[in-house]
Write a protein that holds these residues in place. Structure first.
Motif, short mmCIF file in Angstrom:
data_model
loop_
_atom_site.label_atom_id
_atom_site.label_comp_id
_atom_site.label_asym_id
_atom_site.label_seq_id
_atom_site.Cartn_x
_atom_site.Cartn_y
_atom_site.Cartn_z
N TYR A 109 29.95 40.34 35.11
CA TYR A 109 31.12 41.05 34.61
C TYR A 109 30.67 42.19 33.71
CZ TYR A 109 33.79 37.17 36.47
OH TYR A 109 34.35 36.24 37.31
N VAL A 110 31.28 43.34 33.91
CA VAL A 110 30.93 44.53 33.13
C VAL A 110 32.16 45.00 32.36
CG1 VAL A 110 29.09 45.23 34.71
CG2 VAL A 110 31.42 46.08 35.08
N ASP A 111 31.93 45.85 31.37
CA ASP A 111 33.02 46.41 30.59
C ASP A 111 33.95 47.23 31.47
OD1 ASP A 111 32.09 45.34 28.21
OD2 ASP A 111 30.89 47.12 27.73
N LYS A 112 35.15 47.43 30.96
CA LYS A 112 36.10 48.29 31.66
C LYS A 112 35.52 49.70 31.71
CE LYS A 112 39.95 45.76 29.68
NZ LYS A 112 41.14 45.83 28.85
N SER B 161 31.31 51.52 35.40
CA SER B 161 30.51 50.45 34.80
C SER B 161 29.89 49.55 35.86
CB SER B 161 31.36 49.62 33.85
OG SER B 161 31.78 50.39 32.76
N SER C 146 34.58 44.26 36.99
CA SER C 146 35.05 44.48 35.62
C SER C 146 35.58 43.18 35.02
CB SER C 146 36.17 45.52 35.65
OG SER C 146 36.91 45.50 34.46
N VAL C 147 35.52 43.08 33.71
CA VAL C 147 36.10 41.92 33.02
C VAL C 147 37.60 41.81 33.31
CG1 VAL C 147 34.36 41.80 31.20
CG2 VAL C 147 36.40 43.20 30.87
N ASP C 148 38.21 42.89 33.72
CA ASP C 148 39.63 42.86 34.11
C ASP C 148 39.86 41.91 35.28
OD1 ASP C 148 40.41 44.71 32.21
OD2 ASP C 148 40.26 46.41 33.58
#
Length: 149
Positions: free
Chosen positions: A49-52, A56, A32-34
């Motif tokens: 990187y994927v969305d929250k 995902s 995650s982008v987190d």
């Protein structure tokens, strides 16, 4: 063959990278982008990187998977999606998910969720120890040696 790591909660990213370096394999970490990092990694390590969102990373791994990939995840649901694609799937405790046992694991997960929904407490995973980390590395190295021979 490459390693694909379900990166959000994986405690063995460093170990996978070290094994990949030793055996000249590529690593794809989907997270995650987190969990975005500016840390530099060797050229054989790629991040996506994927969305929250709860699934995902899982959906992106399913999209990226090839039949000779090795996936590292603790997610039974993701394991059940990539096993039919011919990939090998390993938990970070070193155990391999197998087509003949994945349904039982999914059922156990479902029953645990039902118990929690009904207000009962269930045990969570135990803390990941240095001994667990070493066991993972040893098991993966054994599998890589078999792959080479």
């Amino acid at each position: 063959m490459r390693f694909i790591v379900d990166g959000d909660g994986s405690p063995v990213k460093k170990e996978v990278i070290a094994l990949a370096k030793k055996y000249h394999k590529k690593v794809l970490i989907v997270t995650s982008v987190d969990h975005y990092t500016t840390q530099t990694y060797p050229d054989f390590v790629q991040f996506i990187y994927v969305d929250k969102g709860a699934d995902s990373a899982d959906y992106r791994i399913v999209k990226e998977i090839k039949s000779d990939d090795w996936v590292i995840t603790q997610d039974y649901g993701l394991a059940s999606l990539v096993l039919p694609k011919g990939a090998r799937v390993f938990h970070h405790n070193g155990k391999e998910y197998l087509p003949e046992t994945i349904d039982q694991l999914l059922e156990q997960r479902y029953l645990g969720a039902q118990l929690r929904k009904a207000g009962q407490r269930t045990k969570g995973p135990k803390a990941f120890t240095p001994a667990d980390r070493q066991a993972f590395t040893n098991m993966m190295e054994q599998q890589l040696i078999k792959e080479v021979n």
